[in-house]
Write a protein that holds these residues in place. Structure first.
Motif, PDB file in Angstrom:
ATOM      1  N   HIS A  36       0.841  -1.268  -0.060  1.00  0.00           N
ATOM      2  CA  HIS A  36       0.009  -0.133  -0.016  1.00  0.00           C
ATOM      3  C   HIS A  36       0.756   1.211  -0.098  1.00  0.00           C
ATOM      4  O   HIS A  36       1.783   1.342   0.770  1.00  0.00           O
ATOM      5  CB  HIS A  36      -0.925  -0.081   1.118  1.00  0.00           C
ATOM      6  N   PRO A  37       0.511   2.135  -0.735  1.00  0.00           N
ATOM      7  CA  PRO A  37      -0.474   2.392  -1.697  1.00  0.00           C
ATOM      8  C   PRO A  37      -0.133   1.268  -3.018  1.00  0.00           C
ATOM      9  O   PRO A  37       0.859   1.304  -3.477  1.00  0.00           O
ATOM     10  CB  PRO A  37      -0.661   3.790  -2.060  1.00  0.00           C
ATOM     11  N   ARG A  65      -1.104   1.435  -7.145  1.00  0.00           N
ATOM     12  CA  ARG A  65      -1.634   2.292  -8.020  1.00  0.00           C
ATOM     13  C   ARG A  65      -1.703   1.606  -9.368  1.00  0.00           C
ATOM     14  O   ARG A  65      -1.024   0.927  -9.928  1.00  0.00           O
ATOM     15  CB  ARG A  65      -0.808   3.547  -8.219  1.00  0.00           C
ATOM     16  N   THR A  76      -4.051   6.215  -9.919  1.00  0.00           N
ATOM     17  CA  THR A  76      -5.262   5.897  -8.971  1.00  0.00           C
ATOM     18  C   THR A  76      -4.974   5.035  -8.158  1.00  0.00           C
ATOM     19  O   THR A  76      -4.304   3.901  -8.470  1.00  0.00           O
ATOM     20  CB  THR A  76      -6.354   5.511 -10.046  1.00  0.00           C
ATOM     21  N   VAL A  77      -5.020   5.299  -6.928  1.00  0.00           N
ATOM     22  CA  VAL A  77      -4.748   4.275  -5.659  1.00  0.00           C
ATOM     23  C   VAL A  77      -6.049   3.363  -5.679  1.00  0.00           C
ATOM     24  O   VAL A  77      -7.151   3.561  -5.683  1.00  0.00           O
ATOM     25  CB  VAL A  77      -4.472   5.068  -4.451  1.00  0.00           C
ATOM     26  N   THR A  95      -5.680   0.566  -3.245  1.00  0.00           N
ATOM     27  CA  THR A  95      -5.796  -0.050  -2.032  1.00  0.00           C
ATOM     28  C   THR A  95      -6.072   1.014  -0.841  1.00  0.00           C
ATOM     29  O   THR A  95      -6.106   2.225  -1.055  1.00  0.00           O
ATOM     30  CB  THR A  95      -4.469  -0.750  -1.719  1.00  0.00           C
ATOM     31  N   ASP A  96      -6.618   0.367   0.267  1.00  0.00           N
ATOM     32  CA  ASP A  96      -6.482   1.169   1.597  1.00  0.00           C
ATOM     33  C   ASP A  96      -6.119   0.304   2.416  1.00  0.00           C
ATOM     34  O   ASP A  96      -5.733  -0.857   2.507  1.00  0.00           O
ATOM     35  CB  ASP A  96      -8.152   1.409   1.671  1.00  0.00           C
ATOM     36  N   PRO A 133     -10.082   0.334  -1.939  1.00  0.00           N
ATOM     37  CA  PRO A 133     -10.236   1.895  -1.453  1.00  0.00           C
ATOM     38  C   PRO A 133     -11.510   2.209  -0.857  1.00  0.00           C
ATOM     39  O   PRO A 133     -12.601   1.456  -1.584  1.00  0.00           O
ATOM     40  CB  PRO A 133      -9.794   2.506  -2.608  1.00  0.00           C
TER      41      PRO A 133
END
Length: 297
Positions: A47-48, A50, A55-56, A58-59, A187
């Motif tokens: 993480h993260p 992309r 654009t990400v 994951t969280d 995300p």
């Protein structure tokens, strides 16, 4: 000490992390030593992560599930120890806070380059006793102008002198909760997302089933899609754990409603591919990416 990130997640300070790249672009960070609280079952995670456009997808440590960490390998019950984090599911009672959390500890690097890494880890209980020895390999490869492939391999060896039971909450009576193994925390987004698979669309159609691939697609920031696929026949026999309502999550489950028993000296190996793509893809496009990823050298 912890602080809140801009996305509302709780973020640990002082992570030891390595950046991973595809064609010169940073696409993921691998936190190999995280300094997290014991209640999270501390472990390495990605993480993260992309897309190629940035654009990400994951969280990590969202407030609702602070033990969920990007992309990681975790298990809720190994020999009675919680390597998932958070509350432990107790048969006949439900989730409960117990002092039973284990941790994954980096042992040594075998390889790390701009796009690949391999290391060994020890899975230890709260007293530091080793239960599992792991070899983990992670690699990032270009796939198309708008997509790249993340490869995650793991081999887990019983390091004790006794059989180890690997169980999910489903094995203890929590219907549908067969999680444990490779897990992606998606995300936290406000836009609508779609769950697609070769077995049907939607969480209910996929959760608890086997499928050649599973994908989650969101419309935010120009659109993104993550496609998950087993890379070998053994992994393909594992069921998928999918959540899309209260949070976004996809896992490839080591075991579902029956314990998996690992004998002393015994080992299991799994290999998952995750295709990270720009754009909101439909089933045909997601399936084509999964097939391309599996056939790539």
């Amino acid at each position: 000490m912890e602080h809140s990130g801009t996305t509302g997640s709780v973020v640990a300070e002082r992570p030891d992390a390595l950046a991973l790249h595809v064609d010169g672009r940073e696409v993921a960070s691998y936190v190999w030593r995280s300094h997290l609280p014991a209640s999270t079952a501390p472990r390495p995670y990605l993480h993260p992560v992309r897309t190629l456009a940035g654009t990400v997808v994951t969280d990590a440590r969202p407030h609702s599930h602070t033990h969920q960490l990007g992309i990681s390998i975790a298990a809720p019950d190994i020999g009675g120890r919680n390597f998932w984090g958070g509350r432990t599911f107790v048969a006949g009672h439900g989730p409960a806070w117990l002092d039973d959390h284990g941790a994954q500890q980096h042992r040594r690097w075998l390889r790390h380059t701009e796009s690949e890494l391999a290391h060994t880890l020890n899975w230890v209980d709260r007293d530091g006793a080793e239960l599992l020895y792991e070899r983990r390999e992670i690699a990032c490869h270009p796939l198309s102008p708008g997509a790249w492939t993340l490869s995650v391999r793991t081999r887990l060896l019983n390091a004790t002198d006794n059989p180890l039971q690997i169980r999910s909450p489903a094995a203890l009576g929590r219907v549908g909760a067969g999680y444990g193994g490779f897990f992606w925390r998606g995300p936290s987004r406000s836009e609508r997302v779609r769950v697609l698979s070769s077995a049907g669309d939607g969480e209910r159609a996929v959760n608890g089933t086997t499928a050649e691939w599973v994908a989650v697609s969101g419309a935010g920031q120009g659109g993104w899609t993550v496609v998950f696929a087993p890379a070998d026949a053994i992994t393909a026999a594992d069921r998928w754990f999918v959540r899309s309502r209260d949070y976004l999550g996809v896992g490839s489950s080591l075991t579902w409603d029956r314990p998996l028993v690992l004998e002393p000296g015994g080992a299991i190996a799994r290999h998952i591919l995750a295709v990270v793509a720009d754009g909101t893809l439909d089933s045909d496009a997601a399936g084509a990416l999964a097939a391309s990823a599996r056939s790539a050298p």
